[in-house]
Design a protein around this motif. Structure first.
Motif, PDB file in Angstrom:
ATOM      1  N   PRO A  37       0.839  -1.208   0.000  1.00  0.00           N
ATOM      2  CA  PRO A  37       0.000   0.000   0.000  1.00  0.00           C
ATOM      3  C   PRO A  37       0.876   1.262   0.000  1.00  0.00           C
ATOM      4  O   PRO A  37       1.955   1.275   0.598  1.00  0.00           O
ATOM      5  CB  PRO A  37      -0.783  -0.118   1.311  1.00  0.00           C
ATOM      6  CG  PRO A  37       0.053  -0.968   2.189  1.00  0.00           C
ATOM      7  CD  PRO A  37       0.899  -1.835   1.303  1.00  0.00           C
ATOM      8  N   THR A  38       0.420   2.279  -0.702  1.00  0.00           N
ATOM      9  CA  THR A  38       1.107   3.574  -0.720  1.00  0.00           C
ATOM     10  C   THR A  38       0.066   4.692  -0.753  1.00  0.00           C
ATOM     11  O   THR A  38      -1.070   4.473  -1.149  1.00  0.00           O
ATOM     12  CB  THR A  38       2.021   3.743  -1.956  1.00  0.00           C
ATOM     13  OG1 THR A  38       1.221   3.695  -3.135  1.00  0.00           O
ATOM     14  CG2 THR A  38       3.089   2.675  -2.010  1.00  0.00           C
ATOM     15  N   ILE A  39       0.497   5.867  -0.339  1.00  0.00           N
ATOM     16  CA  ILE A  39      -0.346   7.063  -0.455  1.00  0.00           C
ATOM     17  C   ILE A  39       0.497   8.132  -1.138  1.00  0.00           C
ATOM     18  O   ILE A  39       1.623   8.403  -0.721  1.00  0.00           O
ATOM     19  CB  ILE A  39      -0.820   7.571   0.918  1.00  0.00           C
ATOM     20  CG1 ILE A  39      -1.637   6.496   1.645  1.00  0.00           C
ATOM     21  CG2 ILE A  39      -1.633   8.863   0.758  1.00  0.00           C
ATOM     22  CD1 ILE A  39      -1.977   6.830   3.084  1.00  0.00           C
ATOM     23  N   LEU A  78      -0.162   3.365   8.238  1.00  0.00           N
ATOM     24  CA  LEU A  78      -1.156   3.013   9.254  1.00  0.00           C
ATOM     25  C   LEU A  78      -1.507   4.213  10.135  1.00  0.00           C
ATOM     26  O   LEU A  78      -2.674   4.408  10.482  1.00  0.00           O
ATOM     27  CB  LEU A  78      -0.660   1.837  10.091  1.00  0.00           C
ATOM     28  CG  LEU A  78      -0.500   0.515   9.325  1.00  0.00           C
ATOM     29  CD1 LEU A  78       0.165  -0.544  10.203  1.00  0.00           C
ATOM     30  CD2 LEU A  78      -1.838   0.021   8.796  1.00  0.00           C
ATOM     31  N   LYS A  79      -0.511   5.042  10.477  1.00  0.00           N
ATOM     32  CA  LYS A  79      -0.782   6.259  11.261  1.00  0.00           C
ATOM     33  C   LYS A  79      -1.656   7.233  10.473  1.00  0.00           C
ATOM     34  O   LYS A  79      -2.560   7.851  11.020  1.00  0.00           O
ATOM     35  CB  LYS A  79       0.524   6.941  11.678  1.00  0.00           C
ATOM     36  CG  LYS A  79       1.256   6.234  12.783  1.00  0.00           C
ATOM     37  CD  LYS A  79       2.557   6.951  13.101  1.00  0.00           C
ATOM     38  CE  LYS A  79       3.371   6.172  14.113  1.00  0.00           C
ATOM     39  NZ  LYS A  79       4.671   6.802  14.379  1.00  0.00           N
ATOM     40  N   GLU A 106      -2.448  -4.867   8.101  1.00  0.00           N
ATOM     41  CA  GLU A 106      -1.963  -4.657   9.466  1.00  0.00           C
ATOM     42  C   GLU A 106      -1.937  -5.965  10.260  1.00  0.00           C
ATOM     43  O   GLU A 106      -1.055  -6.193  11.079  1.00  0.00           O
ATOM     44  CB  GLU A 106      -2.838  -3.630  10.180  1.00  0.00           C
ATOM     45  CG  GLU A 106      -2.335  -3.237  11.555  1.00  0.00           C
ATOM     46  CD  GLU A 106      -3.111  -2.102  12.173  1.00  0.00           C
ATOM     47  OE1 GLU A 106      -2.567  -1.484  13.104  1.00  0.00           O
ATOM     48  OE2 GLU A 106      -4.246  -1.822  11.749  1.00  0.00           O
ATOM     49  N   LEU A 107      -2.895  -6.841   9.995  1.00  0.00           N
ATOM     50  CA  LEU A 107      -2.967  -8.139  10.678  1.00  0.00           C
ATOM     51  C   LEU A 107      -2.047  -9.191  10.061  1.00  0.00           C
ATOM     52  O   LEU A 107      -1.979 -10.313  10.547  1.00  0.00           O
ATOM     53  CB  LEU A 107      -4.415  -8.656  10.644  1.00  0.00           C
ATOM     54  CG  LEU A 107      -5.443  -7.815  11.380  1.00  0.00           C
ATOM     55  CD1 LEU A 107      -6.847  -8.314  11.086  1.00  0.00           C
ATOM     56  CD2 LEU A 107      -5.162  -7.816  12.885  1.00  0.00           C
ATOM     57  N   GLY A 108      -1.367  -8.836   8.973  1.00  0.00           N
ATOM     58  CA  GLY A 108      -0.484  -9.780   8.305  1.00  0.00           C
ATOM     59  C   GLY A 108      -1.213 -10.755   7.388  1.00  0.00           C
ATOM     60  O   GLY A 108      -0.625 -11.702   6.877  1.00  0.00           O
ATOM     61  N   GLU A 109      -2.494 -10.493   7.162  1.00  0.00           N
ATOM     62  CA  GLU A 109      -3.294 -11.392   6.326  1.00  0.00           C
ATOM     63  C   GLU A 109      -2.873 -11.373   4.857  1.00  0.00           C
ATOM     64  O   GLU A 109      -3.165 -12.311   4.127  1.00  0.00           O
ATOM     65  CB  GLU A 109      -4.786 -11.040   6.442  1.00  0.00           C
ATOM     66  CG  GLU A 109      -5.374 -11.359   7.794  1.00  0.00           C
ATOM     67  CD  GLU A 109      -5.364 -12.848   8.090  1.00  0.00           C
ATOM     68  OE1 GLU A 109      -5.752 -13.634   7.206  1.00  0.00           O
ATOM     69  OE2 GLU A 109      -4.964 -13.233   9.204  1.00  0.00           O
ATOM     70  N   HIS A 110      -2.174 -10.317   4.443  1.00  0.00           N
ATOM     71  CA  HIS A 110      -1.710 -10.238   3.058  1.00  0.00           C
ATOM     72  C   HIS A 110      -0.670 -11.315   2.753  1.00  0.00           C
ATOM     73  O   HIS A 110      -0.351 -11.572   1.598  1.00  0.00           O
ATOM     74  CB  HIS A 110      -1.156  -8.841   2.758  1.00  0.00           C
ATOM     75  CG  HIS A 110       0.066  -8.485   3.555  1.00  0.00           C
ATOM     76  ND1 HIS A 110       0.041  -8.315   4.927  1.00  0.00           N
ATOM     77  CD2 HIS A 110       1.345  -8.285   3.180  1.00  0.00           C
ATOM     78  CE1 HIS A 110       1.252  -8.010   5.365  1.00  0.00           C
ATOM     79  NE2 HIS A 110       2.065  -7.979   4.311  1.00  0.00           N
ATOM     80  N   SER A 114      -5.615 -17.026   1.975  1.00  0.00           N
ATOM     81  CA  SER A 114      -6.994 -16.540   2.124  1.00  0.00           C
ATOM     82  C   SER A 114      -7.046 -15.018   2.236  1.00  0.00           C
ATOM     83  O   SER A 114      -7.929 -14.370   1.671  1.00  0.00           O
ATOM     84  CB  SER A 114      -7.677 -17.188   3.324  1.00  0.00           C
ATOM     85  OG  SER A 114      -6.988 -16.864   4.521  1.00  0.00           O
ATOM     86  N   GLY A 115      -6.080 -14.433   2.962  1.00  0.00           N
ATOM     87  CA  GLY A 115      -6.032 -12.976   3.087  1.00  0.00           C
ATOM     88  C   GLY A 115      -5.708 -12.309   1.768  1.00  0.00           C
ATOM     89  O   GLY A 115      -6.291 -11.289   1.400  1.00  0.00           O
ATOM     90  N   PHE A 116      -4.765 -12.897   1.035  1.00  0.00           N
ATOM     91  CA  PHE A 116      -4.406 -12.371  -0.286  1.00  0.00           C
ATOM     92  C   PHE A 116      -5.612 -12.418  -1.215  1.00  0.00           C
ATOM     93  O   PHE A 116      -5.898 -11.444  -1.920  1.00  0.00           O
ATOM     94  CB  PHE A 116      -3.239 -13.149  -0.881  1.00  0.00           C
ATOM     95  CG  PHE A 116      -2.872 -12.696  -2.262  1.00  0.00           C
ATOM     96  CD1 PHE A 116      -2.205 -11.510  -2.462  1.00  0.00           C
ATOM     97  CD2 PHE A 116      -3.205 -13.460  -3.376  1.00  0.00           C
ATOM     98  CE1 PHE A 116      -1.874 -11.069  -3.737  1.00  0.00           C
ATOM     99  CE2 PHE A 116      -2.884 -13.041  -4.650  1.00  0.00           C
ATOM    100  CZ  PHE A 116      -2.214 -11.846  -4.830  1.00  0.00           C
TER     101      PHE A 116
END
Length: 125
Positions: A37-39, A78-79, A106-110, A114-116
């Motif tokens: 992720p990026t902003i 995240l902040k 944030e939960l590491g699901e990536h 299943s998270g991916f």
């Protein structure tokens, strides 16, 4: 409460910020893909410099390049998300989708199949 400068940051990000989640093939990872992720914020150089200073006050690391102001580090993203979510009621699909992915990130699901898969579904790719 984010305060005056926090409110300014939030307003500028909602209006001009570009959240993005990049998925690239990476054989070194168990699932074979990296989720990043990026902003990015584009605008007048003076606005970008002001935003960089204000973000620093909130311990959000950013860099300015030819692409604009970029928030790339996980903890800073995240902040920024926490700041935006906690002090606003605006609903924009591009940000809501980004926040959904960030929850999993944030939960590491990536890093799990299943998270991916859920991230791919959210992004519609």
């Amino acid at each position: 409460m984010a305060g005056l400068d926090g409110g300014f940051i939030i307003g500028v990000m909602w209006a001009k910020g570009h959240p993005k989640v990049v998925i690239v093939k990476n054989e070194d990872l168990a699932i074979g893909y990296r989720v990043t992720p990026t902003i990015t914020l584009r605008g007048h150089p003076e606005l970008l410099e002001l935003m960089e200073r204000l973000l620093r006050q909130h311990e959000i690391h950013s860099t300015i390049s030819t692409a604009g102001l970029m928030i790339l580090k996980k903890d800073s993203i995240l902040k920024m998300a926490d700041l935006m979510i906690s002090d606003t009621i605006i609903q924009l699909p591009k940000w809501n989708q980004f926040f959904e992915v960030l929850e999993l990130y944030e939960l590491g699901e990536h890093l799990t199949p299943s998270g991916f898969e859920e991230i791919v579904d959210i992004l519609g790719v």
